[in-house]
Design a protein around this motif. Structure first.
Motif, PDB file in Angstrom:
ATOM      1  N   LEU A 177       0.672   4.359  -7.738  1.00 24.73           N
ATOM      2  CA  LEU A 177       1.054   4.056  -6.589  1.00 24.73           C
ATOM      3  C   LEU A 177       0.226   2.710  -6.004  1.00 24.73           C
ATOM      4  O   LEU A 177      -1.413   3.662  -6.102  1.00 24.73           O
ATOM      5  CB  LEU A 177       0.492   5.407  -5.924  1.00 24.73           C
ATOM      6  CG  LEU A 177       1.660   6.426  -5.541  1.00 24.73           C
ATOM      7  CD1 LEU A 177       0.987   8.417  -5.275  1.00 24.73           C
ATOM      8  CD2 LEU A 177       2.393   6.574  -5.079  1.00 24.73           C
ATOM      9  N   ASN A 201       6.997   3.116   0.639  1.00 24.27           N
ATOM     10  CA  ASN A 201       6.110   4.377   0.583  1.00 24.27           C
ATOM     11  C   ASN A 201       7.182   4.691   2.107  1.00 24.27           C
ATOM     12  O   ASN A 201       7.200   4.275   3.219  1.00 24.27           O
ATOM     13  CB  ASN A 201       4.986   4.246   1.276  1.00 24.27           C
ATOM     14  CG  ASN A 201       3.958   5.520   1.252  1.00 24.27           C
ATOM     15  OD1 ASN A 201       4.134   6.292   1.172  1.00 24.27           O
ATOM     16  ND2 ASN A 201       3.024   5.256   1.757  1.00 24.27           N
ATOM     17  N   LYS A 254      -4.142   2.991  -4.604  1.00 30.09           N
ATOM     18  CA  LYS A 254      -3.991   4.506  -4.185  1.00 30.09           C
ATOM     19  C   LYS A 254      -4.361   5.202  -5.730  1.00 30.09           C
ATOM     20  O   LYS A 254      -4.738   6.216  -5.957  1.00 30.09           O
ATOM     21  CB  LYS A 254      -3.311   5.432  -3.682  1.00 30.09           C
ATOM     22  CG  LYS A 254      -2.665   5.209  -2.336  1.00 30.09           C
ATOM     23  CD  LYS A 254      -2.049   5.873  -1.403  1.00 30.09           C
ATOM     24  CE  LYS A 254      -1.516   6.367  -0.175  1.00 30.09           C
ATOM     25  NZ  LYS A 254      -0.555   7.052   0.970  1.00 30.09           N
ATOM     26  N   PHE A 259       0.854  -1.425   0.341  1.00 30.34           N
ATOM     27  CA  PHE A 259      -0.407  -0.318  -0.031  1.00 30.34           C
ATOM     28  C   PHE A 259       0.819   1.802  -0.342  1.00 30.34           C
ATOM     29  O   PHE A 259       2.010   1.543   0.801  1.00 30.34           O
ATOM     30  CB  PHE A 259      -1.328  -0.150   0.983  1.00 30.34           C
ATOM     31  CG  PHE A 259      -2.326   1.135   1.740  1.00 30.34           C
ATOM     32  CD1 PHE A 259      -3.429   1.434   0.421  1.00 30.34           C
ATOM     33  CD2 PHE A 259      -1.504   2.371   2.187  1.00 30.34           C
ATOM     34  CE1 PHE A 259      -3.683   2.437   0.607  1.00 30.34           C
ATOM     35  CE2 PHE A 259      -2.451   3.443   2.304  1.00 30.34           C
ATOM     36  CZ  PHE A 259      -2.980   3.724   1.598  1.00 30.34           C
ATOM     37  N   GLY A 260       0.155   2.170  -1.239  1.00 27.67           N
ATOM     38  CA  GLY A 260       1.595   3.308  -0.936  1.00 27.67           C
ATOM     39  C   GLY A 260       2.496   3.550  -1.612  1.00 27.67           C
ATOM     40  O   GLY A 260       3.366   4.386  -2.285  1.00 27.67           O
ATOM     41  N   ASP A 261       2.911   2.202  -2.034  1.00 26.50           N
ATOM     42  CA  ASP A 261       4.501   1.988  -2.774  1.00 26.50           C
ATOM     43  C   ASP A 261       4.341   2.765  -4.168  1.00 26.50           C
ATOM     44  O   ASP A 261       2.839   2.592  -4.976  1.00 26.50           O
ATOM     45  CB  ASP A 261       5.008   0.791  -2.785  1.00 26.50           C
ATOM     46  CG  ASP A 261       5.059   0.169  -1.304  1.00 26.50           C
ATOM     47  OD1 ASP A 261       5.413   0.835  -0.692  1.00 26.50           O
ATOM     48  OD2 ASP A 261       5.595  -0.526  -1.372  1.00 26.50           O
TER      49      ASP A 261
END
Length: 179
Positions: free
Chosen positions: A119, A179, A122, A89-91
Motif C-alpha cells: 500500500l 485507492n 502506508k 498514496f494508498g494504491d
C-alpha cells in the motif's frame, strides 16, 4: 562543661554542612563527531556513485535516469501508454523484485521475495524501493541502483544485507489497484 562542649560540637557540625555545589563538566563537546560523520558519509556516497557510474558505463545500451531521491534506474520493459497511472498514496501495488549487491551477488531472489503487495506510503519498504515503485506503471520492469543511504543504510536489513551496502534491484509491477 560537657553540655557546652556538646552544643559547640553540634553547632560546628551544622555550620560545616553546606549545600552541594554544581560541578563543571569533565569533557567539552567540540562537534567533531558530527563533522567526521558527515565527511565519512560524503566519501561513502561518492565511492558508491563512482561504482554505479562504472556499471552504467559498462551498459551503454541502457539509458539510466537519475531520480530526485538519489538513485539511478533504467527501464527493462517500458509501457508507453499515458493512460496508465503511476501508483500514488494508498494504491495497492503488486510487484516482485530481486536484490543484488553492487558486485552482482544475489542476496534475495524473485522466489525469496515472492510477489509482494504494498500500500503506497502506508506500509514499510526501504526508501529507494518505496520511491522507485512510484516511478513505474503496471507491466513495467526496471532495474534500480540504490546507494546504501536509499537502501538499508547504516543498519542493513539485520538478515542478509550488511551495513552501508549499495544494492541493485530488478523490479516488476504486475498490477496497480487505485485507492
Amino acid at each position: 562543661m560537657k553540655k557546652i562542649g556538646l552544643c559547640c560540637l553540634v553547632i560546628l557540625s551544622i555550620l560545616s554542612c553546606k549545600s552541594p555545589e554544581a560541578r563543571r563538566p569533565i569533557s567539552v563537546k567540540s562537534g567533531t563527531f558530527v563533522t567526521e560523520s558527515v565527511e565519512r558519509n560524503i566519501k561513502l556516497y561518492e565511492n558508491e556513485k563512482t561504482r554505479f557510474q562504472d556499471i552504467m558505463d559498462a551498459n551503454p545500451d541502457q539509458t539510466y535516469l537519475t531520480s530526485q531521491n538519489g538513485f539511478w534506474y533504467t527501464y527493462n520493459t517500458k509501457v508507453e501508454a499515458d493512460s496508465l497511472p503511476n501508483p500514488s498514496f494508498g494504491d495497492l501495488v503488486k510487484f516482485d523484485y530481486n536484490v543484488k549487491t553492487i558486485n552482482g551477488e544475489l542476496v534475495y531472489s524473485f522466489s525469496e521475495t515472492k510477489p509482494d503487495s504494498y500500500l503506497v506510503d502506508k506500509q514499510e519498504l526501504f526508501t529507494g524501493l518505496r520511491e522507485g515503485l512510484k516511478l513505474m506503471k503496471a507491466g513495467e520492469t526496471a532495474t534500480f541502483l540504490f546507494p546504501s543511504a536509499t537502501a538499508y543504510g547504516y543498519y542493513g536489513d539485520q538478515n542478509k544485507i550488511n551495513t552501508n551496502t549499495p544494492l541493485i534491484c530488478k523490479v516488476t509491477i504486475h498490477s496497480i489497484t487505485e485507492n
